[in-house]
Write a protein that holds these residues in place. Structure first.
Motif, PDB file in Angstrom:
ATOM      1  N   ASP A   1      40.485  12.716  -2.022  1.00 24.98           N
ATOM      2  CA  ASP A   1      40.135  11.368  -1.573  1.00 24.98           C
ATOM      3  C   ASP A   1      38.637  11.291  -1.268  1.00 24.98           C
ATOM      4  OD1 ASP A   1      40.200   8.799  -0.552  1.00 24.98           O
ATOM      5  OD2 ASP A   1      41.233   9.346   1.307  1.00 24.98           O
ATOM      6  N   VAL A   2      37.921  10.325  -1.860  1.00 25.34           N
ATOM      7  CA  VAL A   2      36.489  10.181  -1.578  1.00 25.34           C
ATOM      8  C   VAL A   2      36.203   9.099  -0.544  1.00 25.34           C
ATOM      9  CG1 VAL A   2      35.816  11.051  -3.856  1.00 25.34           C
ATOM     10  CG2 VAL A   2      36.078   8.585  -3.519  1.00 25.34           C
ATOM     11  N   ASN A   3      37.238   8.496   0.017  1.00 23.48           N
ATOM     12  CA  ASN A   3      37.060   7.417   0.996  1.00 23.48           C
ATOM     13  C   ASN A   3      36.929   7.983   2.408  1.00 23.48           C
ATOM     14  OD1 ASN A   3      37.147   5.003   2.454  1.00 23.48           O
ATOM     15  ND2 ASN A   3      39.383   5.013   2.511  1.00 23.48           N
ATOM     16  N   ALA A   4      35.750   7.784   3.025  1.00 25.68           N
ATOM     17  CA  ALA A   4      35.516   8.291   4.382  1.00 25.68           C
ATOM     18  C   ALA A   4      35.716   7.225   5.453  1.00 25.68           C
ATOM     19  CB  ALA A   4      34.101   8.851   4.486  1.00 25.68           C
ATOM     20  N   VAL A   5      36.084   5.998   5.051  1.00 24.13           N
ATOM     21  CA  VAL A   5      36.221   4.879   5.984  1.00 24.13           C
ATOM     22  C   VAL A   5      37.708   4.638   6.265  1.00 24.13           C
ATOM     23  CG1 VAL A   5      35.765   2.431   6.359  1.00 24.13           C
ATOM     24  CG2 VAL A   5      34.099   3.834   5.116  1.00 24.13           C
ATOM     25  N   PRO A   6      38.141   4.651   7.540  1.00 29.59           N
ATOM     26  CA  PRO A   6      39.563   4.427   7.839  1.00 29.59           C
ATOM     27  C   PRO A   6      40.068   3.095   7.291  1.00 29.59           C
ATOM     28  CG  PRO A   6      38.366   5.194   9.783  1.00 29.59           C
ATOM     29  CD  PRO A   6      37.339   4.867   8.742  1.00 29.59           C
ATOM     30  N   PRO A   7      41.348   3.019   6.843  1.00 29.71           N
ATOM     31  CA  PRO A   7      42.281   4.141   6.799  1.00 29.71           C
ATOM     32  C   PRO A   7      41.972   5.054   5.620  1.00 29.71           C
ATOM     33  CG  PRO A   7      43.292   2.224   5.796  1.00 29.71           C
ATOM     34  CD  PRO A   7      41.950   1.771   6.311  1.00 29.71           C
ATOM     35  N   GLU A   8      42.522   6.267   5.654  1.00 31.05           N
ATOM     36  CA  GLU A   8      42.291   7.186   4.547  1.00 31.05           C
ATOM     37  C   GLU A   8      42.800   6.582   3.238  1.00 31.05           C
ATOM     38  OE1 GLU A   8      46.117   8.832   6.593  1.00 31.05           O
ATOM     39  OE2 GLU A   8      44.258   7.805   7.177  1.00 31.05           O
TER      40      GLU A   8
END
Length: 306
Positions: free
Chosen positions: A226-233
């Motif tokens: 996963d490259v998303n660092a902003v909640p939610p995962e």
């Protein structure tokens, strides 16, 4: 007096990324100049303005960085800049639109390393599902996976037509075959996840593309990255710091955004430093970024922090 290191930064967008400006400064460039709203047709003229004004010695301390948010346009701009060079007036070139080339390289290399370390597998022959795959990182990650022998599948929440358009355009530009599926409905997304050996969350920040319920049907899953660092995962259950942590309810391990991002940072820094120090001039794209990401992961730490 030694001539300063100058980096000319071209972007078709309204502004150059502050992230990339910071990275260039930390890599040792002393004069950093952004050029915004640059079109493909303007690249030749700007490149030749940059090379002919410094002489053969000064040109060795000159570089061109290509940014923006369009991975296909950035590749075309890189080729146009390279074609505009006139020996011995040759400068080093590096394209990394929206950080996508270095991020995709880090993502795929980290996935490859996790597959080998935890499952004794390579990407070849596996099915890689890229959720949110029509964006900048997803397209390039798909190309890299396909080049390693995987079946790379781009999924879009906008439906099959959007996914097919991105897969067709990107595959044609970079000489690979990319598959496409719709992620518009829960049923379509889950059907695709059920068939995947690897799932990559490459959607926009703050968008969850695989839920806990989706994960429960992922019987074949071996790596969830996963490259998303902003909640939610982006992928439920994959924490931002995860670097091979078992993913609950599956046989997979998770790779989180900050673990992947650490590799991305090192890749971009190394390429910018090598670009500045290069003699003769070099030209870096996502294949070079992938080679350096593998180098980072093969380092003394042997993992994402390598």
């Amino acid at each position: 007096m030694e001539r300063p290191y100058i980096l000319h930064m071209f972007t078709p967008g309204a502004q150059m990324s502050p992230f990339d400006v910071n990275m260039a400064a930390d890599a040792g460039y002393q004069v950093i100049t952004p050029y915004c709203g640059v079109t493909l047709e303007q690249v030749t003229g700007l490149t030749q303005d940059a090379i002919f004004s410094r002489g053969p010695k000064g040109v060795a301390r000159t570089g061109i960085f290509i940014g923006g948010r369009d991975v296909l346009l950035a590749a075309d701009m890189l080729e146009r800049a390279r074609a505009a060079l006139v020996p011995p007036f040759q400068v080093s070139l590096f394209a990394d639109p929206s950080g996508s080339y270095t991020t995709a390289a880090a993502l795929v290399a980290a996935t490859e390393a996790a597959l080998r370390r935890h499952h004794g597998l390579a990407l070849r022959g596996l099915r890689v599902l890229l959720l949110g795959g029509t964006g900048t990182v997803g397209r390039i990650a798909g190309v890299l996976c396909a080049r390693e022998g995987a079946t790379a599948v781009l999924s879009s929440h906008k439906g099959l037509a959007a996914a097919q358009a991105a897969a067709g355009q990107t595959g044609a530009r970079f000489g690979v075959t990319l598959e496409a599926v719709s992620g518009h409905t829960d049923a379509e997304r889950r059907a695709a996840i059920a068939e995947a050996d690897v799932v990559m969350g490459v959607a926009a920040a703050g968008v969850q593309v695989m839920t806990a319920a989706d994960r429960a049907i992922a019987a074949r899953l071996r790596v969830a990255a996963d490259v998303n660092a902003v909640p939610p995962e982006g992928l439920a259950g994959v924490g931002v710091m995860d670097d091979g942590r078992p993913l609950e309810g599956t046989a997979a391990v998770g790779l989180g955004a900050l673990a992947i991002g650490n590799v991305k940072y090192q890749v971009q820094h190394r390429l910018l430093v090598r670009m500045r120090e290069a003699k003769p001039a070099v030209c870096f794209g996502f294949d070079d970024a992938f080679a350096v990401a593998r180098e980072v992961l093969a380092g003394p730490a042997g993992g994402a922090g390598g």
